[in-house]
Motif scaffolding. Sequence first.
Motif, PDB file in Angstrom:
ATOM      1  N   ASP A  16       0.802  -1.224   0.000  1.00 19.89           N
ATOM      2  CA  ASP A  16       0.000   0.000   0.000  1.00 19.89           C
ATOM      3  C   ASP A  16       0.833   1.271   0.000  1.00 19.89           C
ATOM      4  N   ILE A  17       2.133   1.144   0.222  1.00 18.78           N
ATOM      5  CA  ILE A  17       2.977   2.327   0.270  1.00 18.78           C
ATOM      6  C   ILE A  17       4.215   2.131  -0.599  1.00 18.78           C
ATOM      7  N   VAL A  18       4.799   3.247  -1.001  1.00 16.00           N
ATOM      8  CA  VAL A  18       6.008   3.242  -1.828  1.00 16.00           C
ATOM      9  C   VAL A  18       7.145   3.842  -1.010  1.00 16.00           C
ATOM     10  N   LEU A  19       8.317   3.204  -1.037  1.00 14.69           N
ATOM     11  CA  LEU A  19       9.472   3.687  -0.295  1.00 14.69           C
ATOM     12  C   LEU A  19      10.596   4.048  -1.269  1.00 14.69           C
ATOM     13  N   PRO A  20      10.660   5.298  -1.726  1.00 16.48           N
ATOM     14  CA  PRO A  20      11.726   5.713  -2.657  1.00 16.48           C
ATOM     15  C   PRO A  20      13.021   5.983  -1.901  1.00 16.48           C
ATOM     16  N   LYS A  21      14.116   5.966  -2.615  1.00 15.16           N
ATOM     17  CA  LYS A  21      15.424   6.227  -2.008  1.00 15.16           C
ATOM     18  C   LYS A  21      16.134   7.297  -2.825  1.00 15.16           C
ATOM     19  N   ALA A  22      16.454   8.420  -2.197  1.00 12.25           N
ATOM     20  CA  ALA A  22      17.129   9.513  -2.895  1.00 12.25           C
ATOM     21  C   ALA A  22      18.113  10.182  -1.940  1.00 12.25           C
ATOM     22  N   PRO A  23      19.230  10.669  -2.448  1.00  6.85           N
ATOM     23  CA  PRO A  23      20.166  11.385  -1.582  1.00  6.85           C
ATOM     24  C   PRO A  23      19.550  12.695  -1.104  1.00  6.85           C
ATOM     25  N   ASP A  24      19.880  13.061   0.106  1.00  2.84           N
ATOM     26  CA  ASP A  24      19.337  14.287   0.683  1.00  2.84           C
ATOM     27  C   ASP A  24      20.069  15.506   0.141  1.00  2.84           C
TER      28      ASP A  24
ATOM     29  N   TRP B 193      17.234  10.334   1.756  1.00  3.62           N
ATOM     30  CA  TRP B 193      15.960  10.909   2.184  1.00  3.62           C
ATOM     31  C   TRP B 193      14.832  10.084   1.579  1.00  3.62           C
ATOM     32  N   MET B 194      14.174   9.298   2.425  1.00  7.49           N
ATOM     33  CA  MET B 194      13.162   8.345   1.973  1.00  7.49           C
ATOM     34  C   MET B 194      11.801   8.719   2.529  1.00  7.49           C
ATOM     35  N   GLN B 195      11.019   9.391   1.723  1.00  8.61           N
ATOM     36  CA  GLN B 195       9.693   9.853   2.124  1.00  8.61           C
ATOM     37  C   GLN B 195       8.643   8.893   1.568  1.00  8.61           C
ATOM     38  N   VAL B 196       8.113   8.043   2.423  1.00 13.49           N
ATOM     39  CA  VAL B 196       7.128   7.070   1.956  1.00 13.49           C
ATOM     40  C   VAL B 196       5.850   7.793   1.542  1.00 13.49           C
ATOM     41  N   TYR B 197       5.150   7.213   0.557  1.00 14.38           N
ATOM     42  CA  TYR B 197       3.875   7.780   0.146  1.00 14.38           C
ATOM     43  C   TYR B 197       2.922   6.656  -0.244  1.00 14.38           C
ATOM     44  N   ARG B 198       1.634   6.973  -0.254  1.00 13.66           N
ATOM     45  CA  ARG B 198       0.610   5.996  -0.573  1.00 13.66           C
ATOM     46  C   ARG B 198       0.704   5.560  -2.039  1.00 13.66           C
TER      47      ARG B 198
ATOM     48  N   GLY C 195      14.387  13.867  -2.086  1.00 12.54           N
ATOM     49  CA  GLY C 195      13.223  13.058  -1.776  1.00 12.54           C
ATOM     50  C   GLY C 195      12.078  13.171  -2.760  1.00 12.54           C
ATOM     51  N   ALA C 196      10.944  12.636  -2.340  1.00 16.34           N
ATOM     52  CA  ALA C 196       9.760  12.582  -3.201  1.00 16.34           C
ATOM     53  C   ALA C 196       8.879  13.811  -3.063  1.00 16.34           C
ATOM     54  N   LEU C 197       9.023  14.538  -1.960  1.00 13.83           N
ATOM     55  CA  LEU C 197       8.188  15.712  -1.740  1.00 13.83           C
ATOM     56  C   LEU C 197       8.925  16.955  -2.211  1.00 13.83           C
ATOM     57  N   ASN C 198       8.484  17.515  -3.314  1.00 17.46           N
ATOM     58  CA  ASN C 198       9.118  18.686  -3.892  1.00 17.46           C
ATOM     59  C   ASN C 198       8.073  19.467  -4.681  1.00 17.46           C
ATOM     60  N   TYR C 199       8.474  20.553  -5.264  1.00 12.28           N
ATOM     61  CA  TYR C 199       7.543  21.412  -6.001  1.00 12.28           C
ATOM     62  C   TYR C 199       6.820  20.655  -7.106  1.00 12.28           C
ATOM     63  N   TRP C 200       7.574  19.862  -7.884  1.00 12.12           N
ATOM     64  CA  TRP C 200       6.963  19.162  -9.010  1.00 12.12           C
ATOM     65  C   TRP C 200       5.938  18.135  -8.531  1.00 12.12           C
TER      66      TRP C 200
ATOM     67  N   THR D 292      24.232  15.861   1.940  1.00 15.95           N
ATOM     68  CA  THR D 292      24.153  16.060   0.650  1.00 15.95           C
ATOM     69  C   THR D 292      25.245  15.348  -0.048  1.00 15.95           C
ATOM     70  N   VAL D 293      26.067  14.734  -0.122  1.00 16.49           N
ATOM     71  CA  VAL D 293      26.469  14.141  -1.347  1.00 16.49           C
ATOM     72  C   VAL D 293      26.654  12.668  -1.119  1.00 16.49           C
ATOM     73  N   VAL D 294      26.216  11.869  -1.925  1.00 14.46           N
ATOM     74  CA  VAL D 294      26.525  10.469  -1.818  1.00 14.46           C
ATOM     75  C   VAL D 294      27.128  10.048  -3.129  1.00 14.46           C
ATOM     76  N   ARG D 295      28.007   9.122  -3.062  1.00  9.30           N
ATOM     77  CA  ARG D 295      28.711   8.719  -4.276  1.00  9.30           C
ATOM     78  C   ARG D 295      27.893   7.691  -5.034  1.00  9.30           C
ATOM     79  N   THR D 296      26.980   8.169  -5.869  1.00 11.66           N
ATOM     80  CA  THR D 296      26.129   7.294  -6.661  1.00 11.66           C
ATOM     81  C   THR D 296      26.307   7.633  -8.124  1.00 11.66           C
ATOM     82  N   GLU D 297      25.475   7.044  -8.971  1.00 13.76           N
ATOM     83  CA  GLU D 297      25.555   7.329 -10.392  1.00 13.76           C
ATOM     84  C   GLU D 297      24.775   8.588 -10.752  1.00 13.76           C
TER      85      GLU D 297
END
Length: 545
Positions: free
Chosen positions: A182-190, A420-425, A437-442, A513-518
């Motif tokens: 029922d929920i989505v758990l995204p993973k993004a650098p802060d 920064w992992m902001q779960v959402y429905r 994260g997932a919560l932003n202007y767009w 803020t920085v993580v060594r990812t692609e």
Amino acid sequence: QAEDGIRDVERSRGLGDVYKRQILDDYTIKIYLKKPYVWFKNRFGMALFVPEHIWKYVPQLFKDPEKFNPMNPDHVAKVLELIKKNEPPEIASKVEAFVEKYHHLRVGNGPFILARWKEGELLEMVKNPLYFKKGFPRVDKLIYKVYAKPDAQYLAVKKGEAHIMVWTVPYAVIKEAEKNPDIVLPKAPDVYIGYIGINMKDPILKNPLVRKAIAYLIDREKIVKVLMLGYGEPIYTYIHPGYKKWVNMNVPEYDHLNIEKAKELLDKAGFKDIDGDGWRETPDGKDFTLTILTPSYDPVRVRIGDFMVEWFKKAGIKLVNRPVDFDTLIDLVYNEHKFQLYIIENDANFAPWYYSSYYVKDQYKPGGNNPWGFVNDTFEKLLREAENTVDENKRAELYYKMQEILADQLPLIPLYVRYWMQVYRAELSGVVLMTGGALNYWTLINANFKGEKPVIPITKLKKPATTTPATTPTTPKPTPGPTATVTKTVEKTVTLTTTVERIATVATTVERTVVRTETNWGVAVGIGIVLLIVGIAIGYAIKRR
């Protein structure tokens, strides 16, 4: 007087020395600077705009116009009194009616309008019918509900009481969240960096050897591995590593919990265990005790304080971990300067164009952005030179030198960046995942319950036809870009959770803020910062946490 006040604020905001402003049309303003200021466009977007018929009274009431808070009832009442006394009735009555309805003087032109605000409970915003992007936002109402702790936020989303979190999901429930359909758990650098701030004016901490000893008593790897369960990375730089061009990666790291090096520096500074009880004394024989303020609302940073107590003990330093609420931390650190050490998360100190608003002597004041008391004439000379240097390569070299000074003087110690992992429905569509994260202007303008994918609407601005104000100004209509779409308004409310520490009126910085990812950090972080700026227009309070 008002004009002088405006210019003071422009300079203090890091907007350079503005000497002339010219209105070309309803959508264009031309600004003249006395000398080059290379970060002008970056900083201009951070400026809060207040209507002229309101702002012109602010310098009359506040010696420092920056202290005016359009959300503060007392400030609003004072300004409103002058407006009613001096403005034409048709203007004064409208302002008074606005205040009676919304209880503030904050204005903007974003996709939502502030409709209701119950401090400590909720923030309700409705769709702006005049928003320039047709079809956006895709919901009629947006509600921020306040929950005291991140775990309460998560439970609200889990139960369906809210649709998306503002804070990151507690690490303890990550495995559970991953299995919940029922929920989505995204993973993004802060876009925030956690760091330890140091009071350089403190009788003990003013000694640079003591500050360096403290830096050697930090185990960043353990913080990330144990307290964040690996959902983060250690960080050492004084400019966000996402801004690769500007980052000096060769600054000292003071890492690996080097107890012996810390002891050596403390001995050299005269802090020794004179009475043989296992604890060091100050050079004049007094007890050597330090206190670190940690945010009580974040168990991770409270535990960092606990770890530091044990690490400091190995070097003979008695450290007290004092968890405090957000408002208390801000007052003690930024307003009163009554602290020794503290932990906070912030992004502003790690972008080059913010340096003039933080690491300068005129910001070492109550409510200023330099609570550490970092005053360095060589640094400021390099800073002013960098801000007037158009050649980016030469400018980067100057910022490298400034970072070397910061790493040597240690007004703060960078620690980590979280994911920064902001779960959402799962039923919430239109979510845009990006740095921060997932919560932003767009996400806020795209959120819907119809399965519609997000659209990033682009506007192509028209170039003004003239360079002087027209006798009868016209109002050109914005031209939608090729990716803009028109959608029907969804008759449903998006509810978000937030925490009680979400709003702060001290300066205009953020906490976290920085993580060594692609990830393409230069682009991703740049977008993340821009979106934080845009958040101002929709009533999002910029915050230190």
